[in-house]
Design a protein around this motif. Structure first.
Motif, PDB file in Angstrom:
ATOM      1  N   VAL A 158      11.689  -0.022 -11.118  1.00  0.00           N
ATOM      2  CA  VAL A 158      11.242  -0.153 -10.324  1.00  0.00           C
ATOM      3  C   VAL A 158      10.266  -1.060 -10.589  1.00  0.00           C
ATOM      4  O   VAL A 158       9.492  -0.847 -11.704  1.00  0.00           O
ATOM      5  N   GLY A 159       9.688  -1.818  -9.795  1.00  0.00           N
ATOM      6  CA  GLY A 159       8.320  -3.287 -10.017  1.00  0.00           C
ATOM      7  C   GLY A 159       7.945  -3.360  -8.946  1.00  0.00           C
ATOM      8  O   GLY A 159       7.421  -1.954  -7.622  1.00  0.00           O
ATOM      9  N   MET A 160       6.356  -3.246  -9.405  1.00  0.00           N
ATOM     10  CA  MET A 160       5.130  -3.001  -8.163  1.00  0.00           C
ATOM     11  C   MET A 160       4.589  -4.203  -8.719  1.00  0.00           C
ATOM     12  O   MET A 160       4.503  -4.977  -9.745  1.00  0.00           O
ATOM     13  N   SER A 161       3.827  -5.390  -7.902  1.00  0.00           N
ATOM     14  CA  SER A 161       2.810  -6.041  -7.513  1.00  0.00           C
ATOM     15  C   SER A 161       2.213  -6.121  -7.706  1.00  0.00           C
ATOM     16  O   SER A 161       1.226  -5.154  -6.072  1.00  0.00           O
ATOM     17  N   GLY A 181       0.626   2.118 -18.304  1.00  0.00           N
ATOM     18  CA  GLY A 181       1.618   2.071 -19.177  1.00  0.00           C
ATOM     19  C   GLY A 181       2.852   2.084 -18.469  1.00  0.00           C
ATOM     20  O   GLY A 181       4.248   2.758 -18.923  1.00  0.00           O
ATOM     21  N   ALA A 182       3.380   0.789 -17.333  1.00  0.00           N
ATOM     22  CA  ALA A 182       5.038   0.086 -17.272  1.00  0.00           C
ATOM     23  C   ALA A 182       5.352  -0.602 -18.578  1.00  0.00           C
ATOM     24  O   ALA A 182       4.588  -1.058 -19.582  1.00  0.00           O
ATOM     25  N   MET A 228      -1.142   1.551  -9.454  1.00  0.00           N
ATOM     26  CA  MET A 228      -0.207   0.948 -10.185  1.00  0.00           C
ATOM     27  C   MET A 228      -0.340   2.585 -11.263  1.00  0.00           C
ATOM     28  O   MET A 228       0.858   2.690 -11.921  1.00  0.00           O
ATOM     29  N   ARG A 229      -1.389   2.727 -12.545  1.00  0.00           N
ATOM     30  CA  ARG A 229      -1.955   4.027 -13.018  1.00  0.00           C
ATOM     31  C   ARG A 229      -1.154   4.904 -12.877  1.00  0.00           C
ATOM     32  O   ARG A 229       0.181   5.762 -13.423  1.00  0.00           O
ATOM     33  N   GLU A 230      -1.609   5.106 -11.230  1.00  0.00           N
ATOM     34  CA  GLU A 230      -1.058   6.168 -10.941  1.00  0.00           C
ATOM     35  C   GLU A 230       0.191   7.081 -10.162  1.00  0.00           C
ATOM     36  O   GLU A 230       1.027   7.505 -10.363  1.00  0.00           O
ATOM     37  N   ASN A 232       1.242  -1.199   0.213  1.00  0.00           N
ATOM     38  CA  ASN A 232       0.283  -0.191  -0.297  1.00  0.00           C
ATOM     39  C   ASN A 232       1.017   1.116  -0.153  1.00  0.00           C
ATOM     40  O   ASN A 232       0.628   2.275   0.810  1.00  0.00           O
ATOM     41  N   VAL A 233       1.892   1.258  -0.930  1.00  0.00           N
ATOM     42  CA  VAL A 233       2.639   2.435  -0.936  1.00  0.00           C
ATOM     43  C   VAL A 233       2.075   3.165  -2.261  1.00  0.00           C
ATOM     44  O   VAL A 233       1.618   2.988  -2.756  1.00  0.00           O
ATOM     45  N   ARG A 234       2.129   4.722  -1.627  1.00  0.00           N
ATOM     46  CA  ARG A 234       1.508   5.909  -2.342  1.00  0.00           C
ATOM     47  C   ARG A 234       2.315   5.629  -3.498  1.00  0.00           C
ATOM     48  O   ARG A 234       3.640   5.916  -3.782  1.00  0.00           O
TER      49      ARG A 234
END
Length: 99
Positions: free
Chosen positions: A28-31, A75-76, A41-43, A10-12
């Protein structure tokens, strides 16, 4: 090599940008494990764009809820089925090993 870091859950979006700028991150990776994470993720991608930092970092997605369509929506730059897959893609992109 490159170092791995974990910002947690839940990272901003702005925190991703701040951490990437502070560390000089190239990737930068997001899961996402649930579909409600797609908008965040889009934001996050948009935050990198607004900060003028988007061209310097590759953004990768992973996790059970991520598909190619999610990658396109956010957009990743790339996606993997899980974090290990995404890490393999990052290694291939940069020809590096993790420490």
């Amino acid at each position: 090599g490159f170092e791995l870091g974990d910002l947690g859950v839940n990272v901003r979006p702005s925190e991703f940008v701040k951490a990437a700028e502070g560390s000089g991150a190239m990737v930068v990776g997001m899961s996402a494990l649930i579909t409600s994470a797609y908008e965040a993720m889009r934001e996050t991608v948009w935050c990198f764009e607004r900060a003028g930092f988007r061209e310097r970092v590759r953004i990768m997605l992973g996790g059970g809820a991520v598909t190619e369509k999610v990658c396109e929506f956010t957009g990743a730059d790339a996606w993997g089925r899980d974090a290990s897959d995404a890490l393999a893609i990052a290694r291939a992109c940069y020809g590096m090993e993790a420490r």
